[in-house]
Design a protein around this motif. Sequence first.
Motif, PDB file in Angstrom:
ATOM      1  N   SER A 115       0.812  -1.224   0.000  1.00  0.00           N
ATOM      2  CA  SER A 115       0.000   0.000   0.000  1.00  0.00           C
ATOM      3  C   SER A 115       0.839   1.264   0.000  1.00  0.00           C
ATOM      4  O   SER A 115       0.378   2.331  -0.423  1.00  0.00           O
ATOM      5  CB  SER A 115      -0.928   0.004   1.214  1.00  0.00           C
ATOM      6  N   GLY A 116       2.049   1.182   0.518  1.00  0.00           N
ATOM      7  CA  GLY A 116       2.885   2.362   0.653  1.00  0.00           C
ATOM      8  C   GLY A 116       2.458   3.289   1.777  1.00  0.00           C
ATOM      9  O   GLY A 116       3.037   4.358   1.960  1.00  0.00           O
ATOM     10  N   LEU A 117       1.474   2.856   2.540  1.00  0.00           N
ATOM     11  CA  LEU A 117       0.944   3.680   3.632  1.00  0.00           C
ATOM     12  C   LEU A 117       1.588   3.350   4.972  1.00  0.00           C
ATOM     13  O   LEU A 117       1.419   4.099   5.937  1.00  0.00           O
ATOM     14  CB  LEU A 117      -0.577   3.487   3.740  1.00  0.00           C
ATOM     15  N   VAL A 118       2.296   2.225   5.018  1.00  0.00           N
ATOM     16  CA  VAL A 118       2.829   1.695   6.274  1.00  0.00           C
ATOM     17  C   VAL A 118       4.344   1.582   6.177  1.00  0.00           C
ATOM     18  O   VAL A 118       4.882   1.193   5.135  1.00  0.00           O
ATOM     19  CB  VAL A 118       2.204   0.311   6.577  1.00  0.00           C
ATOM     20  N   ASP A 119       5.026   1.910   7.274  1.00  0.00           N
ATOM     21  CA  ASP A 119       6.496   1.899   7.292  1.00  0.00           C
ATOM     22  C   ASP A 119       7.097   0.722   8.055  1.00  0.00           C
ATOM     23  O   ASP A 119       8.280   0.429   7.894  1.00  0.00           O
ATOM     24  CB  ASP A 119       7.012   3.202   7.901  1.00  0.00           C
ATOM     25  N   PHE A 120       6.343   0.097   8.921  1.00  0.00           N
ATOM     26  CA  PHE A 120       6.847  -1.075   9.635  1.00  0.00           C
ATOM     27  C   PHE A 120       5.679  -1.910  10.130  1.00  0.00           C
ATOM     28  O   PHE A 120       4.543  -1.426  10.239  1.00  0.00           O
ATOM     29  CB  PHE A 120       7.756  -0.693  10.808  1.00  0.00           C
ATOM     30  N   LEU A 121       5.975  -3.167  10.423  1.00  0.00           N
ATOM     31  CA  LEU A 121       5.014  -4.083  11.013  1.00  0.00           C
ATOM     32  C   LEU A 121       5.527  -4.516  12.379  1.00  0.00           C
ATOM     33  O   LEU A 121       6.716  -4.800  12.539  1.00  0.00           O
ATOM     34  CB  LEU A 121       4.829  -5.328  10.132  1.00  0.00           C
ATOM     35  N   ASN A 122       4.659  -4.564  13.341  1.00  0.00           N
ATOM     36  CA  ASN A 122       4.971  -5.092  14.666  1.00  0.00           C
ATOM     37  C   ASN A 122       4.090  -6.330  14.823  1.00  0.00           C
ATOM     38  O   ASN A 122       2.867  -6.219  14.916  1.00  0.00           O
ATOM     39  CB  ASN A 122       4.664  -4.040  15.733  1.00  0.00           C
ATOM     40  N   ILE A 123       4.699  -7.496  14.802  1.00  0.00           N
ATOM     41  CA  ILE A 123       3.956  -8.743  14.616  1.00  0.00           C
ATOM     42  C   ILE A 123       3.543  -9.370  15.951  1.00  0.00           C
ATOM     43  O   ILE A 123       4.342  -9.504  16.878  1.00  0.00           O
ATOM     44  CB  ILE A 123       4.795  -9.752  13.804  1.00  0.00           C
ATOM     45  N   ILE A 124       2.283  -9.768  15.989  1.00  0.00           N
ATOM     46  CA  ILE A 124       1.695 -10.445  17.140  1.00  0.00           C
ATOM     47  C   ILE A 124       1.000 -11.715  16.656  1.00  0.00           C
ATOM     48  O   ILE A 124       0.499 -11.783  15.536  1.00  0.00           O
ATOM     49  CB  ILE A 124       0.670  -9.515  17.835  1.00  0.00           C
ATOM     50  N   ARG A 125       0.941 -12.693  17.522  1.00  0.00           N
ATOM     51  CA  ARG A 125       0.264 -13.957  17.191  1.00  0.00           C
ATOM     52  C   ARG A 125      -0.672 -14.330  18.320  1.00  0.00           C
ATOM     53  O   ARG A 125      -0.269 -14.337  19.486  1.00  0.00           O
ATOM     54  CB  ARG A 125       1.305 -15.054  16.986  1.00  0.00           C
ATOM     55  N   GLY A 126      -1.929 -14.636  17.999  1.00  0.00           N
ATOM     56  CA  GLY A 126      -2.881 -15.099  18.998  1.00  0.00           C
ATOM     57  C   GLY A 126      -4.052 -14.159  19.161  1.00  0.00           C
ATOM     58  O   GLY A 126      -4.276 -13.247  18.364  1.00  0.00           O
ATOM     59  N   ARG A 127      -4.819 -14.378  20.223  1.00  0.00           N
ATOM     60  CA  ARG A 127      -5.997 -13.569  20.535  1.00  0.00           C
ATOM     61  C   ARG A 127      -5.883 -13.072  21.970  1.00  0.00           C
ATOM     62  O   ARG A 127      -5.147 -13.649  22.774  1.00  0.00           O
ATOM     63  CB  ARG A 127      -7.295 -14.391  20.373  1.00  0.00           C
ATOM     64  N   ILE A 128      -6.623 -12.020  22.299  1.00  0.00           N
ATOM     65  CA  ILE A 128      -6.517 -11.435  23.639  1.00  0.00           C
ATOM     66  C   ILE A 128      -7.891 -11.231  24.275  1.00  0.00           C
ATOM     67  O   ILE A 128      -8.038 -10.443  25.197  1.00  0.00           O
ATOM     68  CB  ILE A 128      -5.745 -10.104  23.603  1.00  0.00           C
ATOM     69  N   ASP A 129      -8.893 -11.955  23.798  1.00  0.00           N
ATOM     70  CA  ASP A 129     -10.256 -11.716  24.279  1.00  0.00           C
ATOM     71  C   ASP A 129     -10.589 -12.473  25.558  1.00  0.00           C
ATOM     72  O   ASP A 129     -11.657 -12.275  26.131  1.00  0.00           O
ATOM     73  CB  ASP A 129     -11.278 -12.032  23.189  1.00  0.00           C
ATOM     74  N   THR A 130      -9.687 -13.350  26.018  1.00  0.00           N
ATOM     75  CA  THR A 130      -9.845 -14.015  27.311  1.00  0.00           C
ATOM     76  C   THR A 130      -8.514 -13.961  28.045  1.00  0.00           C
ATOM     77  O   THR A 130      -7.457 -13.744  27.435  1.00  0.00           O
ATOM     78  CB  THR A 130     -10.256 -15.497  27.158  1.00  0.00           C
ATOM     79  N   ASP A 131      -8.553 -14.180  29.350  1.00  0.00           N
ATOM     80  CA  ASP A 131      -7.303 -14.203  30.120  1.00  0.00           C
ATOM     81  C   ASP A 131      -6.345 -15.257  29.582  1.00  0.00           C
ATOM     82  O   ASP A 131      -5.135 -15.016  29.466  1.00  0.00           O
ATOM     83  CB  ASP A 131      -7.598 -14.487  31.596  1.00  0.00           C
ATOM     84  N   ALA A 132      -6.882 -16.430  29.267  1.00  0.00           N
ATOM     85  CA  ALA A 132      -6.031 -17.518  28.795  1.00  0.00           C
ATOM     86  C   ALA A 132      -5.389 -17.169  27.456  1.00  0.00           C
ATOM     87  O   ALA A 132      -4.190 -17.397  27.242  1.00  0.00           O
ATOM     88  CB  ALA A 132      -6.844 -18.801  28.681  1.00  0.00           C
ATOM     89  N   ALA A 133      -6.179 -16.609  26.537  1.00  0.00           N
ATOM     90  CA  ALA A 133      -5.639 -16.245  25.225  1.00  0.00           C
ATOM     91  C   ALA A 133      -4.602 -15.140  25.347  1.00  0.00           C
ATOM     92  O   ALA A 133      -3.543 -15.181  24.709  1.00  0.00           O
ATOM     93  CB  ALA A 133      -6.784 -15.820  24.305  1.00  0.00           C
ATOM     94  N   LEU A 134      -4.883 -14.141  26.173  1.00  0.00           N
ATOM     95  CA  LEU A 134      -3.940 -13.042  26.376  1.00  0.00           C
ATOM     96  C   LEU A 134      -2.616 -13.556  26.929  1.00  0.00           C
ATOM     97  O   LEU A 134      -1.537 -13.079  26.552  1.00  0.00           O
ATOM     98  CB  LEU A 134      -4.550 -12.010  27.322  1.00  0.00           C
TER      99      LEU A 134
END
Length: 678
Positions: free
Chosen positions: A246-265
């Motif tokens: 897109s040319g709109l973004v300069d870097f990516l900060n990568i995350i894996r998983g979900r954070i909608d529950t305590d266990a997932a977070l």
Amino acid sequence: MSSDPILQPYRLKHLTLRNRVFISSHEPAYTEDGMPKDRYRAYHVERARAGVALTMTAGSASVSRDSPPAFGNILAWKDEVVPWMKALADECHDHGAAVMIQLTHLGRRTRWDQGDWLPSLSSTGDREPAHRAFPKLIEDWDIARIVSDYADAAERMKAAGLDGIELEAYGHLMDQFWSPLTNTLDGPYNGPLDNRLRFAFEVLKAIRDRVGPGFIVGIRMVADECAEGGITRDEGVEIARRMKASGLVDFLNIIRGRIDTDAALTDVIPVQGMRSAPHLDFAGELRAATDFPVLHASRIPDVATARHAIAAGKLDLVGMTRAHIADPHLMAKVLRGEEDRIRPCVGANYCLDRIYQGGAALCLHNPSTGRELDLPHAVDRADAPLSVSVVGAGPGGLEAARVCAERGHRVTLHEAAGHAGGQIRLLAQLPRRREMLSVVEWRVAECERLGVTFRYNSFADEETVAAESPDVVIVATGGLPRTEGLFEGDDLVVSAWDILSGDAQPGRNVLVQDGAGDHAGLMAAERIAATGASVEIVTAERTLAPEVMGMTLTPYMRELQKGDVTFTPTWKLIGATRAGNGLDAVLGSDYGAMTRHRKVDQIVVNHGTLPLDDLYFGLKPLSSNLGEVDYEALIAGAPQRVEANPEGRFRLFRIGDAVASRNIHAAIHDAFRLCRVI
């Protein structure tokens, strides 16, 4: 120039960063009225001064009024944020660090009964389990308004002189659109990936139109939700490629998983006993697949792992956030060749857990973090050396000895056992919590470096202490488990400590009465359940172990739910009698006169500790202050001047559990703020 991989400079767009270590966006909840005022600024400046390349402020700074604070978030939708952020950025820049901020709309990851009581909204009407509020389904006019809000907030940050911004797209509104699990919209914002990304690109284009091509804009994005029906790895790679294209973004900060529950977070941001850097290889795969600047932070607690991340080409910048909460001078120590002196992050997660419970971030064993204005990290030398006797080599006693020695005093530390550690030695019996020993080991090493005299196997009494002719005595003798309190049957129970130490062997049918709500009860239950025994955890609380906060509770639950374990809230043990070869446990309730009975072969109680204070009261008449503490002076950081007994031979203080049953942070905080002015 150093050959150390993490000390190499890095050019991000036009910005040259002095090394490869950054602090990822996180919200320590130090805001005042939604603004990053003096306390907030001091926290970031301390780390900038010590040499970190980039400090990212404000995890989840809110761009809209209907994204109210969930945990002390900065209100980036207010114009008044600009001068506060400018003051922070300017001072960090003065010390050579770049500054960015994370902007977001929380979507359903907040509540409607906060802020202005506006309905939360999302691309789904399903509630997020973590925040328990049902959002309204977002409308077209909401989308237009929020896109404009993002651009406004970005413009404010550019006006404040920040080096860039990062958009949040994991668990928040932006990626709620992306994920098939959280997008139930009709029409142009759902269906194919192009549609699900439409909102994100509308936001990015609006921001670029407002801030221009020269301002750095990145995105912290989930690239694999690790959930059936969610964003897959392949789809995550495709999203990353489209962001780059897109040319709109300069870097990516990568995350894996979900954070909608305590266990997932907890899987996204692992805690003590979990694998370090679990998503590092994944982030490296994304970097290889996109050939684009990649940042990543997720339990990278030590310099060796950070070096590997850079040297192996997995990351361009490596995040060491909780490591800098534990030791803000981490980079300064690397630069000085003093890595062995870095105060370790032990993964106890006292910092994040407190935020999610509505408090401010504090480090379990660095009392100055978040208190930089009142309790500076550096300890000044005293005008004249004193003789200080410390009794008890638990975390509080070790901290007292360390700080007094930093002041230049002559310190003798007595410990009845053959080694330091106190209750930490006990909790480290659980393999998952062995990292806690670093709290002890770091302090022992610092005390030895500073010349503290250790006297192990020394059960110090009044004569022992008085014979040293000390100027100051600090009693840090801790406590012993409290087991009394039943109307009958106190002699029939064992303590959680008995189970953990091995003094009592687990039964086969066990009731655990948790009257403290802290780790000890859960640890005992886990050890018993691991033998195959049947365990019932009873607590008068409405919830299980309220002192063990959400993310730290996750590993306990994963172990306990594997076994034959029952949880019984709102009931408490009130009595016990013998019943044949077993025990009859009588349960009562705070809600009425009801009782229940349990037939078990063992009762384990966790009711906190009773102060081990005989030595303190024995020394009290000999002291010049009669043990009195001037609380006003203590809080203000001023020396103690109480002289209630002019004939006294020394000043006397007690700290930690020798005062009352509390926690490790309280003991260390007691010691630090008292001793830094002795």
